[in-house]
Design an enzyme around this catalytic site. Structure first.
Site, PDB file in Angstrom:
ATOM      1  N   ASP A 296     -86.917  80.169  37.708  1.00  0.00           N
ATOM      2  CA  ASP A 296     -87.392  79.608  36.434  1.00  0.00           C
ATOM      3  C   ASP A 296     -88.819  79.053  36.531  1.00  0.00           C
ATOM      4  OD1 ASP A 296     -85.165  80.352  35.022  1.00  0.00           O
ATOM      5  OD2 ASP A 296     -84.240  78.360  34.947  1.00  0.00           O
TER       6      ASP A 296
ATOM      7  N   ARG B 221     -88.589  81.030  49.712  1.00  0.00           N
ATOM      8  CA  ARG B 221     -87.365  81.017  50.517  1.00  0.00           C
ATOM      9  C   ARG B 221     -86.629  79.722  50.247  1.00  0.00           C
ATOM     10  NH1 ARG B 221     -87.074  81.835  57.034  1.00  0.00           N
ATOM     11  NH2 ARG B 221     -88.337  79.924  57.099  1.00  0.00           N
TER      12      ARG B 221
HETATM   13  C1  3PY Z   1     -86.752  83.131  61.895  1.00  0.00           C
HETATM   14  O1  3PY Z   1     -87.475  83.632  62.774  1.00  0.00           O
HETATM   15  O2  3PY Z   1     -85.642  82.647  62.122  1.00  0.00           O
HETATM   16  C2  3PY Z   1     -87.190  83.116  60.496  1.00  0.00           C
HETATM   17  O3  3PY Z   1     -86.463  82.712  59.652  1.00  0.00           O
HETATM   18  C3  3PY Z   1     -88.540  83.574  60.108  1.00  0.00           C
HETATM   19  O4  3PY Z   1     -89.229  84.125  60.974  1.00  0.00           O
HETATM   20 MG    MG Z   2     -84.790  81.760  60.289  1.00  0.00          MG
END
Ligand code: 3PY
Ligand code: MG
Length: 268
Positions: free
Chosen positions: A87, A73
């Site tokens: 990459d 993420r």
């Molecule tokens: C959230 O709850 O805001 C998230 O990004 C992941 O759970």
């Molecule tokens: Mg979140």
């Protein structure tokens, strides 16, 4: 070497139930331990945890021998940052805070090579292609790249239908913590309005034909969300696992120690 298959993406398209965990410890060792723990997927969090591309690379290398799918993420939708995570070998990108279809479309372009997208090409210098050790990497990369977008704001919720229907978005993941904050219930993702919004979103996503996922730590709620159409979940994070286990262990030995009396061997 053959192109590594993205089993997580395959599972999303087959509607297979997949259980995952967020990794925020920024440690190749803890990542490797968790890679062998039986999860279907793991998510290296570089949005909130202080991971950079070099740290993500080390964790991907540590987890490579294990039968688990790993995503990353990024902290933003910046195509240059996404390019670096792809990459170093991430095959799944989970993009936070996607509010409308235009943002989702831009993310699709960011994860794909031209002509479908704008991902820069430097196959000989990147781990993703195993430095050109993977036969025809650039021809197969898009097919094995998975894009999951997070809906976690009021605007995202309002646009969830359009976001889910963007071609190239493989799945939509609900972030309950940010959604709660955006709906005016900061810190209370169990608020009835938040719960109702989550149920609405899961049903919309499932009806669109895309895979729906959510972060949920309560098993009964996870089962409820599964029945509403969720096919992949994250059930916690490594930081919480470590903290909770450490608190429990310390308390078990510290708080349960019986007071020593004068007749105790060590005092006599
Ligand atoms: C959230 O709850 O805001 C998230 O990004 C992941 O759970
Ligand atoms: Mg979140």
């Amino acid at each position: 070497m053959e192109m590594p298959l993205n089993r997580f993406k395959q599972g999303l398209h087959e509607g297979r139930w997949q259980v995952g965990l967020f990794l925020g410890l920024c440690s190749p060792t803890s990542a490797e331990i968790l890679a062998g723990a039986g999860f279907d997927w793991l998510l290296i969090d570089a949005e909130h945890a202080p991971n950079d591309p070099a740290q993500v690379l080390a964790q991907l290398q540590a987890m490579a021998p294990y039968p688990v799918s790993v995503g990353v993420r990024p902290s933003s939708h910046d195509p240059n940052l996404i390019k670096q995570y792809l990459d170093v070998g991430a095959q799944t990108i989970l993009a936070p805070m996607v509010d409308d279809a235009a943002q989702a479309e831009a993310l699709v372009r960011a994860v794909r090579y031209p002509p479908a997208g704008i991902r820069g090409v430097a196959a000989s210098i990147v781990r993703a292609s195993r430095w050109n050790g993977i036969k025809d990497y650039v021809a197969h990369a898009d097919a094995e790249t998975c894009l999951v977008v997070q809906v976690e704001t009021r605007r995202g919720l309002e646009n969830v239908d359009q976001i889910a229907s963007v071609a190239g978005v493989d799945a939509v993941f609900i972030g309950p913590a940010d959604l709660a904050a955006s709906l005016g219930h900061l810190g209370d993702s169990g608020h009835p309005e938040v719960r109702a919004a989550i149920e609405f979103a899961l049903q919309k996503i499932a009806a669109s034909g895309k895979a729906a996922g959510i972060f949920v730590t309560d098993p009964a709620l996870a089962e409820k969300y599964r029945r509403l159409g969720a096919s992949f979940i994250a059930i916690g994070g490594d930081t919480a696992l470590l903290r909770n286990a450490a608190l429990k262990l310390a308390a078990a030995f510290r708080d349960n120690a019986a007071p020593l009396t004068p007749s105790s061997p060590s005092l006599s």
